[in-house]
Design an enzyme around this catalytic site. Structure first.
Site: not given
Length: 476
Positions: A325-327
């Site tokens: 989700w963060h990247g």
């Protein structure tokens, strides 16, 4: 539009004045919120307004269709409507955020198949992960019968696009935020004052602490191979502080801004660096995201009601998804996997819920044992942040290898002024660890002391602030 920009300093007073000039006219207030939010978001790139409008419209329509199916007793159709909305929103997120990542990974594994032709020249919309998850929580909760769907499209658009938390959270739930746009509000002076104080504390953490840390961290990370291990420890430490103050600072500013409009947002950080184990850390870090994953992925997988083996599986899934989700980078996946490895022993020993209260709750200072636990937890988190900060897995490995080299015990290079700001921030948060934010001074009777604190922070912001051009979590 940035909270720290000159444009926003003009934008906010205008919206605030118009909003309360429309007091007791709920429809017009909500329409103003939507208009202001779209101006705020479109300031980066107006083309992304089409995307957020489409996401909002889809979730609004599917919420009504899901509810209509449930009322007719057609659970199967409701389930399909819910699944279709999830697929549409996740497909948009994957296209803009992960498409090239998956294609590049495929090219790396199979260089001869010519998959590089599938690469797209797409710009990542600011905050797409945040508002997508917020929109998804609505239809899922309608399907679960936790909330009645709204038939007011303006109210729903205000819920999805509310500008204080639009681009970096907190990720709100429809059950908590949506009803607030359905209630007539009267200006609450004490709430607004508390909002201003929380904003001031957030600006201090962002502009003075995080952005000064960033100067040192960026310089060291650009040439870490030529640095002593001790200096890299300082860089890793300051990046841990930077990302916390950058993100929690944004959350404090957003929550404070919302209070000016009579809106209550959920707390997103609860002094995570005073945690006694990694499980407690994750209950206190980015609370809106971790609870979202808990409620919409972890519990549907069985949560903690299944065997320990499945609980471990569910935990691993959550951390891997959280990392992704963060990247779109394998370093984020590795960061998630690293935390899963730290978390699993606590599950095996049945100690993952051991610490749910505030450390040293009835004391001014922690015991030696508590201090050791907090120090160990912070160091483990700091190593994880070094992985998170790196651009590639190889760079993360090289950084950690250089950090733990024989030069680890040499005298480090250290920005003393920045370290002083860090000490001030940590001291305030320690003594305010039971409060909602660092400047929640309601229990302090001395007005002179309170205003001295506010004035001191204002001076530090304008004298020592760096005024970086972005927030770290805008890229997520």
């Amino acid at each position: 539009m940035l909270f720290t920009s000159a444009e926003f300093l003009i934008f906010l007073p205008i919206v605030f004045a118009l909003y309360w000039a429309l007091a007791c006219r709920l429809k017009w207030q909500n329409a103003l919120i939507v208009t202001a939010s779209y101006v705020f978001y479109g300031w980066w790139d107006w083309r992304f307004l089409v995307l957020i409008a489409f996401t909002s419209l889809c979730s609004f329509a599917f919420g009504l269709w899901i509810n209509g199916s449930l009322e007719r007793g057609d659970d199967r159709k409701a389930r399909w409507f819910n699944a279709l909305n999830i697929v549409i929103n996740i497909a948009i997120l994957v296209l803009f955020k992960y498409h090239n990542f998956f294609v590049e990974s495929l090219v790396g594994l199979f260089p001869r198949i010519g998959a590089e032709k599938l690469l797209l020249n797409l710009i990542l919309p600011v905050g797409i992960s945040f508002y997508t998850f917020q929109a998804l929580s609505y239809t899922i909760d309608v399907y679960r019968r936790k909330i009645e769907p709204t038939r007011n499209v303006v109210q729903f658009f205000a819920y999805v696009s509310f500008f204080p938390q639009l681009v970096a959270g907190p990720i709100e739930r429809a059950t908590q935020l949506l009803p607030q746009f359905g209630k007539v509000k009267q200006f609450d002076y004490s709430m607004a004052v508390d909002g201003v104080r929380q904003m001031l504390w957030g600006f201090f953490k962002k502009i003075v602490v995080a952005d000064n840390c960033a100067v040192f961290v960026d310089n060291i990370w650009g040439d870490f191979a030529g640095q002593h291990g001790s200096t890299l420890v300082v860089a890793a430490f300051l990046f841990s502080i930077q990302i916390y103050c950058d993100f929690s600072g944004y959350s404090d500013i957003a929550i404070g801004f919302a209070k000016l409009f009579g809106i209550k947002l959920m707390r997103n950080f609860n002094v995570p660096y005073f945690s006694r184990d990694i499980a407690e850390f994750w209950r206190r870090w980015h609370i809106s995201l971790t609870t979202w994953f808990r409620d919409y992925i972890y519990i549907p997988l069985g949560g903690s009601r299944v065997s320990k083996a499945k609980v471990m599986r569910n935990t691993l899934v959550i951390f891997l998804v959280s990392g992704l989700w963060h990247g779109a980078n394998w370093t984020f996946v590795a960061w998630g996997a690293y935390h899963a490895v730290l978390f699993l022993p606590l599950i095996i020993l049945g100690k993952n819920r051991k610490y749910t209260n505030v450390v040293a709750e009835s004391r001014a200072l922690p015991t030696i044992k508590e201090f050791g636990q907090m120090l160990l937890t912070f160091v483990l988190a700091m190593i994880g942040w070094a992985i998170f900060r790196s651009e590639t897995i190889d760079q993360a490995w090289d950084f950690l290898r250089c950090m733990f080299s024989k030069t680890l015990f040499t005298l480090p290079g250290m920005p003393l002024k920045t370290m002083l700001f860090v000490v001030i921030m940590l001291a305030v948060e320690w003594f305010q660890r039971k409060e909602e934010h660092g400047f929640a001074f309601d229990g302090v009777k001395s007005g002179v002391l309170r205003y001295a604190c506010y004035l001191s922070v204002l001076v530090m912001i304008f004298v020592f602030g760096v005024f970086n051009e972005t927030f770290i979590y805008f890229q997520f």
